[in-house]
Design a protein around this motif. Structure first.
Motif, PDB file in Angstrom:
ATOM      1  N   ASP A 116       0.804  -1.160  -0.007  1.00 24.38           N
ATOM      2  CA  ASP A 116       0.085   0.138   0.003  1.00 24.38           C
ATOM      3  C   ASP A 116       0.795   1.189  -0.082  1.00 24.38           C
ATOM      4  O   ASP A 116       0.451   2.296  -0.305  1.00 24.38           O
ATOM      5  CB  ASP A 116      -1.017   0.035   1.220  1.00 24.38           C
ATOM      6  N   LYS A 117       2.093   1.389   0.513  1.00 26.59           N
ATOM      7  CA  LYS A 117       3.098   2.441   0.650  1.00 26.59           C
ATOM      8  C   LYS A 117       3.919   2.290  -0.677  1.00 26.59           C
ATOM      9  O   LYS A 117       4.778   3.177  -0.710  1.00 26.59           O
ATOM     10  CB  LYS A 117       3.884   2.325   1.759  1.00 26.59           C
ATOM     11  N   GLY A 118       3.713   1.409  -1.636  1.00 24.95           N
ATOM     12  CA  GLY A 118       4.427   1.235  -2.814  1.00 24.95           C
ATOM     13  C   GLY A 118       5.851   0.832  -2.656  1.00 24.95           C
ATOM     14  O   GLY A 118       6.916   0.884  -3.482  1.00 24.95           O
ATOM     15  N   GLU A 119       6.147   0.129  -1.396  1.00 18.70           N
ATOM     16  CA  GLU A 119       7.299  -0.778  -1.240  1.00 18.70           C
ATOM     17  C   GLU A 119       7.445  -2.055  -1.306  1.00 18.70           C
ATOM     18  O   GLU A 119       6.342  -2.577  -1.654  1.00 18.70           O
ATOM     19  CB  GLU A 119       7.602  -0.205   0.484  1.00 18.70           C
ATOM     20  N   LEU A 120       8.676  -2.462  -1.587  1.00 18.60           N
ATOM     21  CA  LEU A 120       8.810  -3.782  -1.723  1.00 18.60           C
ATOM     22  C   LEU A 120       8.712  -4.594  -0.514  1.00 18.60           C
ATOM     23  O   LEU A 120       8.905  -4.146   0.485  1.00 18.60           O
ATOM     24  CB  LEU A 120      10.082  -4.123  -2.370  1.00 18.60           C
ATOM     25  N   VAL A 121       7.833  -5.767  -0.706  1.00 19.78           N
ATOM     26  CA  VAL A 121       7.814  -6.479   0.472  1.00 19.78           C
ATOM     27  C   VAL A 121       9.144  -7.116   1.278  1.00 19.78           C
ATOM     28  O   VAL A 121       9.549  -7.779   0.083  1.00 19.78           O
ATOM     29  CB  VAL A 121       6.741  -7.647   0.292  1.00 19.78           C
ATOM     30  N   PRO A 122       9.564  -7.157   2.423  1.00 21.07           N
ATOM     31  CA  PRO A 122      10.676  -7.361   2.661  1.00 21.07           C
ATOM     32  C   PRO A 122      10.872  -9.134   2.554  1.00 21.07           C
ATOM     33  O   PRO A 122       9.804  -9.972   2.501  1.00 21.07           O
ATOM     34  CB  PRO A 122      10.835  -7.260   4.095  1.00 21.07           C
ATOM     35  N   ASP A 123      12.038  -9.509   2.267  1.00 14.73           N
ATOM     36  CA  ASP A 123      12.245 -10.980   1.817  1.00 14.73           C
ATOM     37  C   ASP A 123      11.777 -12.027   3.016  1.00 14.73           C
ATOM     38  O   ASP A 123      11.047 -13.087   2.621  1.00 14.73           O
ATOM     39  CB  ASP A 123      13.831 -11.326   1.883  1.00 14.73           C
ATOM     40  N   GLN A 124      11.859 -11.385   4.074  1.00 14.73           N
ATOM     41  CA  GLN A 124      11.421 -12.355   5.356  1.00 14.73           C
ATOM     42  C   GLN A 124       9.931 -12.498   5.358  1.00 14.73           C
ATOM     43  O   GLN A 124       9.483 -13.639   5.774  1.00 14.73           O
ATOM     44  CB  GLN A 124      11.925 -11.512   6.528  1.00 14.73           C
ATOM     45  N   VAL A 125       9.285 -11.426   5.012  1.00 15.62           N
ATOM     46  CA  VAL A 125       7.566 -11.804   4.934  1.00 15.62           C
ATOM     47  C   VAL A 125       7.432 -12.886   3.662  1.00 15.62           C
ATOM     48  O   VAL A 125       6.603 -13.910   4.198  1.00 15.62           O
ATOM     49  CB  VAL A 125       7.094 -10.537   4.718  1.00 15.62           C
ATOM     50  N   THR A 126       8.095 -12.764   2.589  1.00 13.76           N
ATOM     51  CA  THR A 126       7.667 -13.870   1.767  1.00 13.76           C
ATOM     52  C   THR A 126       8.477 -14.942   2.121  1.00 13.76           C
ATOM     53  O   THR A 126       7.846 -16.132   1.958  1.00 13.76           O
ATOM     54  CB  THR A 126       8.494 -13.350   0.466  1.00 13.76           C
ATOM     55  N   ILE A 127       9.349 -15.205   2.714  1.00 14.31           N
ATOM     56  CA  ILE A 127      10.014 -16.401   3.274  1.00 14.31           C
ATOM     57  C   ILE A 127       9.166 -16.944   4.416  1.00 14.31           C
ATOM     58  O   ILE A 127       8.753 -18.446   4.467  1.00 14.31           O
ATOM     59  CB  ILE A 127      11.359 -16.286   3.945  1.00 14.31           C
ATOM     60  N   ASP A 128       8.727 -16.274   5.152  1.00 13.80           N
ATOM     61  CA  ASP A 128       7.494 -16.596   6.341  1.00 13.80           C
ATOM     62  C   ASP A 128       6.227 -17.458   5.261  1.00 13.80           C
ATOM     63  O   ASP A 128       5.833 -18.463   6.022  1.00 13.80           O
ATOM     64  CB  ASP A 128       7.143 -15.551   7.269  1.00 13.80           C
ATOM     65  N   MET A 129       5.841 -16.545   4.487  1.00  9.28           N
ATOM     66  CA  MET A 129       4.876 -17.070   3.806  1.00  9.28           C
ATOM     67  C   MET A 129       5.309 -18.613   2.938  1.00  9.28           C
ATOM     68  O   MET A 129       4.249 -19.607   2.984  1.00  9.28           O
ATOM     69  CB  MET A 129       4.234 -16.550   2.622  1.00  9.28           C
ATOM     70  N   LEU A 130       6.195 -18.773   2.518  1.00  8.79           N
ATOM     71  CA  LEU A 130       6.828 -19.980   1.823  1.00  8.79           C
ATOM     72  C   LEU A 130       6.771 -21.169   2.910  1.00  8.79           C
ATOM     73  O   LEU A 130       6.524 -22.183   2.757  1.00  8.79           O
ATOM     74  CB  LEU A 130       8.255 -19.725   1.271  1.00  8.79           C
ATOM     75  N   ILE A 131       7.357 -20.822   4.219  1.00 14.58           N
ATOM     76  CA  ILE A 131       7.527 -21.644   5.027  1.00 14.58           C
ATOM     77  C   ILE A 131       6.209 -22.291   5.466  1.00 14.58           C
ATOM     78  O   ILE A 131       5.910 -23.581   5.748  1.00 14.58           O
ATOM     79  CB  ILE A 131       8.231 -21.205   6.491  1.00 14.58           C
ATOM     80  N   ASP A 132       5.216 -21.451   5.800  1.00 11.84           N
ATOM     81  CA  ASP A 132       3.764 -21.673   6.034  1.00 11.84           C
ATOM     82  C   ASP A 132       3.111 -22.627   5.093  1.00 11.84           C
ATOM     83  O   ASP A 132       2.531 -23.673   5.432  1.00 11.84           O
ATOM     84  CB  ASP A 132       2.752 -20.589   6.253  1.00 11.84           C
TER      85      ASP A 132
END
Length: 193
Positions: free
Chosen positions: A55-71
């Motif tokens: 929403d702020k036009g920023e890239l989602v940090p890797d850790q958020v993506t990684i946590d989704m992947l682990i889930d």
């Protein structure tokens, strides 16, 4: 277990070929785009966090993506492995994926399959897809060329890492769909022996 990192620029046929690999080898595709949409639509904690960056036009940090992947990897599944699509895109993400697969699945990435198609063919395929898909990013040649360029820039270091491990294989993505599928199948079958 077969764990494939699937590469291919926009328009290379990656989506089609992923489906054929899934059917042939009983794999589950994990697309980071799908993970983001799922988590945001279902208002999960990770989805809310990702949305706050987007929403702020920023890239989602890797850790958020990684946590989704682990889930996603922790969900019970009756498959012979996974196809990772859209991740990794950087050397840091490649290392993270290697660790996740080792820790969560007690195995390794088996192979990185890369569909190779000349830029001009990609542009024509995407423009043609844009006529029927309704996707605005497929109907503007300048945007298409930029997406292709960005793909190569982002994935070059990941390809290099897999080359160093002897796991990187390029497959010509031009020809009959079934011919391309058979080439991909042959590469996967080589690693199963």
């Amino acid at each position: 277990m077969i764990n494939i990192v699937l590469f291919g620029p926009p328009g290379s046929g990656k989506g089609t070929q992923a489906q054929h690999l899934i059917e042939k080898f009983n794999l589950k595709q994990i697309s980071t785009g799908d993970l983001f949409r799922y988590n945001m639509k279902n208002d999960t904690e990770l989805g809310k966090l990702a949305k706050s960056y987007i929403d702020k036009g920023e890239l989602v940090p890797d850790q958020v993506t990684i946590d989704m992947l682990i889930d996603e990897l922790k969900k019970p599944t009756e498959t012979n492995g996974f196809i990772f699509d859209g991740f990794p895109r950087t050397a840091t993400q490649t290392d993270a994926l290697e660790n996740i697969v080792k820790e969560e699945l007690n195995t390794d990435i088996s192979i990185c399959l890369s569909l190779v198609v000349e830029d001009e063919v990609l542009v024509q395929r995407l423009l043609k897809r844009g006529e029927t898909s309704g996707r605005t990013d497929d109907s503007n040649e300048e945007i298409i060329r930029n997406r292709i360029k960005e793909y190569y820039t982002k994935t070059a270091e990941v390809a290099e890492l897999y080359k160093q491990q002897g796991k990187y294989v390029e497959v010509n993505g031009i020809g009959e769909i079934s011919e391309i599928s058979n080439k991909l199948f042959a590469e996967v079958e080589k690693i199963q022996k």
